[in-house]
Design a protein around this motif. Structure first.
Motif, mmCIF file in Angstrom:
data_model
loop_
_atom_site.group_PDB
_atom_site.id
_atom_site.type_symbol
_atom_site.label_atom_id
_atom_site.label_comp_id
_atom_site.label_asym_id
_atom_site.label_seq_id
_atom_site.Cartn_x
_atom_site.Cartn_y
_atom_site.Cartn_z
ATOM 1 N N SER A 32 1.709 -13.859 8.536
ATOM 2 C CA SER A 32 2.203 -13.542 7.198
ATOM 3 C C SER A 32 1.080 -12.958 6.351
ATOM 4 C CB SER A 32 2.754 -14.794 6.520
ATOM 5 O OG SER A 32 1.694 -15.668 6.155
ATOM 6 N N CYS A 33 1.470 -12.261 5.296
ATOM 7 C CA CYS A 33 0.476 -11.698 4.376
ATOM 8 C C CYS A 33 -0.417 -12.797 3.816
ATOM 9 C CB CYS A 33 1.196 -10.955 3.256
ATOM 10 S SG CYS A 33 0.096 -10.266 1.988
ATOM 11 N N LYS A 34 0.180 -13.911 3.408
ATOM 12 C CA LYS A 34 -0.594 -15.005 2.826
ATOM 13 C C LYS A 34 -1.578 -15.584 3.833
ATOM 14 C CE LYS A 34 -1.649 -17.783 -0.521
ATOM 15 N NZ LYS A 34 -2.365 -17.236 -1.715
ATOM 16 N N GLU A 37 -4.434 -13.141 4.120
ATOM 17 C CA GLU A 37 -5.263 -13.236 2.917
ATOM 18 C C GLU A 37 -6.165 -14.475 2.968
ATOM 19 O OE1 GLU A 37 -2.372 -11.153 -0.432
ATOM 20 O OE2 GLU A 37 -2.156 -13.283 0.026
ATOM 21 N N GLN A 48 -9.300 -6.042 -0.735
ATOM 22 C CA GLN A 48 -9.505 -4.740 -1.356
ATOM 23 C C GLN A 48 -10.464 -3.857 -0.567
ATOM 24 O OE1 GLN A 48 -9.528 -7.649 -2.887
ATOM 25 N NE2 GLN A 48 -7.807 -7.501 -4.331
ATOM 26 N N LYS A 67 4.743 -4.852 6.402
ATOM 27 C CA LYS A 67 5.523 -4.364 5.259
ATOM 28 C C LYS A 67 5.009 -4.962 3.948
ATOM 29 C CE LYS A 67 10.036 -3.891 5.548
ATOM 30 N NZ LYS A 67 11.495 -4.179 5.523
ATOM 31 N N VAL A 68 4.751 -6.256 3.938
ATOM 32 C CA VAL A 68 4.285 -6.913 2.705
ATOM 33 C C VAL A 68 2.882 -6.432 2.335
ATOM 34 C CG1 VAL A 68 3.766 -9.127 1.609
ATOM 35 C CG2 VAL A 68 5.732 -8.922 3.139
ATOM 36 N N LEU A 69 2.006 -6.307 3.332
ATOM 37 C CA LEU A 69 0.654 -5.819 3.062
ATOM 38 C C LEU A 69 0.673 -4.411 2.473
ATOM 39 C CD1 LEU A 69 -1.268 -7.014 6.260
ATOM 40 C CD2 LEU A 69 -1.657 -7.810 3.926
ATOM 41 N N LYS A 71 3.133 -2.910 0.873
ATOM 42 C CA LYS A 71 3.711 -2.939 -0.472
ATOM 43 C C LYS A 71 2.708 -3.471 -1.495
ATOM 44 C CE LYS A 71 8.688 -3.525 0.411
ATOM 45 N NZ LYS A 71 9.838 -4.454 0.269
ATOM 46 N N LYS A 72 2.011 -4.531 -1.130
ATOM 47 C CA LYS A 72 1.132 -5.213 -2.082
ATOM 48 C C LYS A 72 -0.165 -4.457 -2.321
ATOM 49 C CE LYS A 72 -0.813 -9.782 -3.061
ATOM 50 N NZ LYS A 72 -0.860 -11.212 -2.627
ATOM 51 N N TYR A 73 -0.744 -3.883 -1.253
ATOM 52 C CA TYR A 73 -2.069 -3.281 -1.365
ATOM 53 C C TYR A 73 -2.074 -1.765 -1.192
ATOM 54 C CZ TYR A 73 -3.737 -8.099 -0.959
ATOM 55 O OH TYR A 73 -3.967 -9.436 -1.157
#
Length: 262
Positions: A32-34, A37, A48, A67-69, A71-73
């Motif tokens: 997961s993205c979390k 991270e 970043q 997909k989440v990564l 979208k978020k970054y």
């Protein structure tokens, strides 16, 4: 100085950070993205500073966070044409994403990333070799039923290599997996066994690749201790001494603070 950080490796997801503290790339994003991270933060790395995400193939354990990564970054995404097509078909990437085909190699910041094709039961799988600004290089090579000459050559040209040591053949044959899945794993488009991986390692060390890591271990059909013992035995039979002539580790399935300077 560049380093390779195994964030996750194995049946439940795969992701590696390659680069320095100020710039790098992700090879796969299979948790997961979390979780990614948190793994980055645990190793003193900032999201970043990721210049791009390189996907080896479309199986979920290599791209579930993509997909989440993105979208978020807003990360750039690189993969083979076949992999991108399959990621789009299954809506793991969106048309708005900055998704790019890597044919041979591409520069990201001060790094050069080379694509090498691999034999796996996916649309168009590959592995990646990352060369840092100082000329040192790392190869992440997993998810392949056999070792192709192209992958072998890339490994011999690298200072650090993660090589798949997925399963113990007897554990797999006698394990709980259904017959069709056992056949898939053992096929030329499946996964490298401990024994197949071990055969390759001595030649790598003799060619100057002295930092090695075993990756993508099966939770059901392998153990870190067995994979490591198989590899060390093969290397010692070739007259090479563990921790003297080479370093060898197992990529962790879950995050821990671990990196290899290459």
């Amino acid at each position: 100085m560049a380093r390779a950080v195994p964030l996750f490796s194995g049946s439940n997801g795969n992701s590696y950070y390659i680069g320095t503290s100020s710039e790098g790339v992700l090879i796969d994003a299979g948790r997961s993205c979390k979780q990614i991270e948190n793994a980055m933060e645990a190793n003193g790395l900032k999201m970043q500073n990721v210049g791009a995400v390189f996907i080896t193939h479309e199986h979920t354990d290599h791209c579930s966070a993509l997909k989440v990564l993105a979208k978020k970054y807003g990360f750039k995404i690189f993969a083979s044409e076949g992999t991108l097509r399959e990621l789009a078909r299954t809506e793991k990437i969106l048309p708005s994403f900055d998704a790019n085909v890597i044919e041979n190699e591409v520069a990201v910041g001060n790094m050069l990333i080379e694509r090498i094709n691999t034999p796996h039961d996916a649309a168009e799988s590959c592995c990646y070799r990352v060369t840092a600004s100082d000329g040192k290089s790392a190869l992440i090579a997993t998810d392949m039923g056999v070792m192709l000459d192209g992958v072998r050559d890339a490994a011999k040209r690298s200072d650090f290599v993660v090589l798949e040591s997925n399963h113990d053949i007897e554990m797999l044959k006698n394990g709980i997996y259904p017959f069709y899945l056992k056949q898939r794993i053992l096929s030329p488009k499946g996964h490298l066994s401990n024994a197949a991986c071990a055969v390759e390692l001595a030649d790598l060390v003799k060619c100057g690749t002295l930092r090695l890591m075993l990756g993508h271990l099966s939770e059901q059909n392998n153990t870190p201790e067995l994979a490591l013992a198989t590899a060390i035995s093969s290397l010692e039979k070739a007259g090479l001494k563990f921790r003297s002539d080479f370093t060898l580790d197992v990529a962790p399935s879950e995050t821990r603070i671990q990196s290899v300077i290459f």
